[in-house]
Design a protein around this motif. Structure first.
Motif, PDB file in Angstrom:
ATOM      1  N   LEU A  52      -4.222   1.408   4.150  1.00 23.25           N
ATOM      2  CA  LEU A  52      -3.162   1.333   3.142  1.00 23.25           C
ATOM      3  C   LEU A  52      -3.193   2.552   2.219  1.00 23.25           C
ATOM      4  CD1 LEU A  52      -3.285  -2.468   2.325  1.00 23.25           C
ATOM      5  CD2 LEU A  52      -1.413  -1.231   3.439  1.00 23.25           C
ATOM      6  N   ASN A  90      -3.545  -6.294  -1.469  1.00 23.45           N
ATOM      7  CA  ASN A  90      -3.299  -5.481  -0.279  1.00 23.45           C
ATOM      8  C   ASN A  90      -2.073  -5.981   0.471  1.00 23.45           C
ATOM      9  OD1 ASN A  90      -5.331  -3.667  -0.610  1.00 23.45           O
ATOM     10  ND2 ASN A  90      -6.686  -4.546   0.912  1.00 23.45           N
ATOM     11  N   ASP A  94       1.061  -3.690   1.215  1.00 28.54           N
ATOM     12  CA  ASP A  94       1.535  -3.513   2.582  1.00 28.54           C
ATOM     13  C   ASP A  94       3.041  -3.742   2.653  1.00 28.54           C
ATOM     14  OD1 ASP A  94       1.359  -3.128   5.405  1.00 28.54           O
ATOM     15  OD2 ASP A  94       1.168  -5.289   5.707  1.00 28.54           O
ATOM     16  N   LEU A 134      -3.879  -0.592  11.013  1.00 28.68           N
ATOM     17  CA  LEU A 134      -3.713  -1.635  10.010  1.00 28.68           C
ATOM     18  C   LEU A 134      -3.390  -2.979  10.668  1.00 28.68           C
ATOM     19  CD1 LEU A 134      -3.551  -2.410   7.020  1.00 28.68           C
ATOM     20  CD2 LEU A 134      -1.159  -1.664   7.050  1.00 28.68           C
TER      21      LEU A 134
END
Length: 187
Positions: A52, A90, A94, A134
């Motif tokens: 990220l 996160n 994202d 990811l």
């Protein structure tokens, strides 16, 4: 005390030792499984964090190229650049970075200069590689979170989890399976 009483006492002590040994082995086994999964989850979190950050940095690079190329004062990605100053998960980061990429794609469709810019194309290629990494980290995180949460809920590891204050972890998508909210999956 007679020999029979001594044998009976020794047998009881031996049975107690065996039971305690079995309980100790079960405890150690459950603890080790929980710690192993905790380590795997933390590894996946670290990979997701790193990915990220890299994606965010790449979007900043694209923003700088957009500003130079279009030579106007409009800051199309300002909302996303300011994310570093906000405390968000996160999962939220994202989602915001996906929105930023959608904005970039729209800009590229609207401005031929951007669409033909090789630097932007190279960065977008890097971002696609980051997204693959990811995605793998999220899948790995959710898989191990599922296993960990199952252990935390089942006997005998539920006892070990309570002793060590281990809690149910949410999935990377932010879905909390413990609450009553059913629309956690909104995009």
């Amino acid at each position: 005390m007679s020999l029979g009483d001594n044998m009976e006492f020794a047998t009881i002590i031996l049975i107690i030792i065996i039971i305690l040994g079995i309980l100790g082995i079960i405890y150690i086994n459950s603890y080790n499984k929980l710690q192993f999964l905790k380590t795997k989850i933390e590894q996946a979190e670290n990979i997701a964090d790193e990915s990220l950050r890299s994606k965010y940095d790449s979007i900043i690079k694209i923003n700088n190229i957009v500003k130079k190329t279009l030579k106007n004062k409009k800051d199309y990605l300002k909302e996303y650049i300011e994310l570093k100053d906000k405390k968000i998960s996160n999962f939220e980061l994202d989602r915001k970075l996906v929105e930023a990429m959608n904005t970039i794609e729209t800009l590229m469709c609207d401005y031929e200069k951007l669409e033909n810019n090789h630097d932007i194309q190279d960065i977008i290629y890097e971002i696609k590689n980051i997204d693959e990494k990811l995605s793998a980290a999220k899948t790995y995180y959710n898989k191990n979170t599922t296993e960990s949460n199952q252990l935390i809920r089942t006997f005998p590891s539920v006892i070990v989890a309570k002793i060590h204050k281990l809690k149910i972890k949410p999935y990377f998508d932010g879905k909390n399976m413990e609450d009553e909210i059913i629309d956690d999956f909104k995009l």
